[in-house]
Motif scaffolding. Structure first.
Motif, short mmCIF file in Angstrom:
data_model
loop_
_atom_site.label_atom_id
_atom_site.label_comp_id
_atom_site.label_asym_id
_atom_site.label_seq_id
_atom_site.Cartn_x
_atom_site.Cartn_y
_atom_site.Cartn_z
N LEU A 72 0.79 -1.24 -0.13
CA LEU A 72 0.26 0.09 0.06
C LEU A 72 0.93 1.22 0.14
CD1 LEU A 72 -3.22 0.51 -0.08
CD2 LEU A 72 -2.98 1.00 2.47
N SER A 73 2.00 1.24 0.57
CA SER A 73 2.81 2.61 0.58
C SER A 73 3.52 2.75 -0.74
CB SER A 73 4.06 2.21 1.44
OG SER A 73 4.76 1.03 1.17
N SER A 74 3.02 2.19 -1.59
CA SER A 74 3.51 2.55 -3.11
C SER A 74 2.59 3.35 -3.91
CB SER A 74 3.77 1.20 -4.01
OG SER A 74 4.61 0.36 -3.28
N GLY B 46 -8.11 12.49 -0.09
CA GLY B 46 -7.03 11.80 -0.65
C GLY B 46 -5.75 11.82 0.50
N ILE B 47 -4.85 10.89 0.15
CA ILE B 47 -3.77 11.06 0.98
C ILE B 47 -2.36 10.36 0.42
CG2 ILE B 47 -4.13 8.64 2.01
CD1 ILE B 47 -3.19 9.65 4.85
N GLY C 81 1.65 12.22 4.58
CA GLY C 81 2.02 13.49 4.72
C GLY C 81 1.40 14.88 4.11
N PHE C 82 0.51 14.25 3.15
CA PHE C 82 -0.38 15.09 2.36
C PHE C 82 -1.97 14.55 2.69
CE2 PHE C 82 -1.78 18.10 -0.76
CZ PHE C 82 -2.78 17.42 -1.22
N ALA D 265 -6.76 8.62 6.82
CA ALA D 265 -5.58 8.10 7.67
C ALA D 265 -5.31 6.86 7.00
CB ALA D 265 -5.84 7.62 9.12
N ARG D 266 -3.88 6.50 7.09
CA ARG D 266 -3.39 4.97 6.54
C ARG D 266 -2.50 4.48 7.39
NH1 ARG D 266 -1.02 6.52 0.97
NH2 ARG D 266 -0.65 4.22 1.11
#
Length: 122
Positions: free
Chosen positions: A28-30, A49-50, A55-56, A70-71
């Motif tokens: 998911l971090s991709s 959106g994130i 960070g954004f 959040a993620r």
């Protein structure tokens, strides 16, 4: 990556819900991630959106201050915390992923969850 959204339900106006989106088959971090919603008879609209590292964040004006995206990349999960829900928030909510920066356009997203229905009663 496969996405599965869940956590929807029926809630009274002023209540809260937490939506979750589980990812599999990818890291998911991709991905830049987003939540969209589609009310009956309306077009799909961006909600929040994130960015890949969290960070954004970006929000639809009508949900600012009420919703939080959040993620947790360690859990391969995306969340949408919804407070002070209103009847106009009633819709099917979808999580979506794209390989770069999150945008507000549904067409920019290659990967979609199946949707989870949120119904807010007045």
């Amino acid at each position: 990556v496969q996405l599965q959204a869940y956590g929807g339900g029926l809630v009274q106006a002023g209540g809260s819900l937490r939506l979750s989106c589980a990812a599999s088959g990818g890291i998911l971090s991709s991905y830049g991630m987003a939540w969209f919603r589609q009310a009956s008879g309306k077009e799909r609209e961006f909600v929040a959106g994130i960015s890949r590292n969290g960070g954004f964040t970006d929000y639809l004006d009508s949900v600012k201050g009420r919703f939080t995206i959040a993620r947790d990349n360690t859990k391969n999960a995306l969340y949408l915390l919804m407070n002070t829900l209103k009847p106009e928030d009633t819709a099917v909510y979808y999580c979506a992923a794209r390989s770069t920066w999150p945008t507000r356009r549904p067409d920019d997203y290659a990967y979609w969850g199946q949707g989870t229905l949120v119904t807010v009663s007045s």
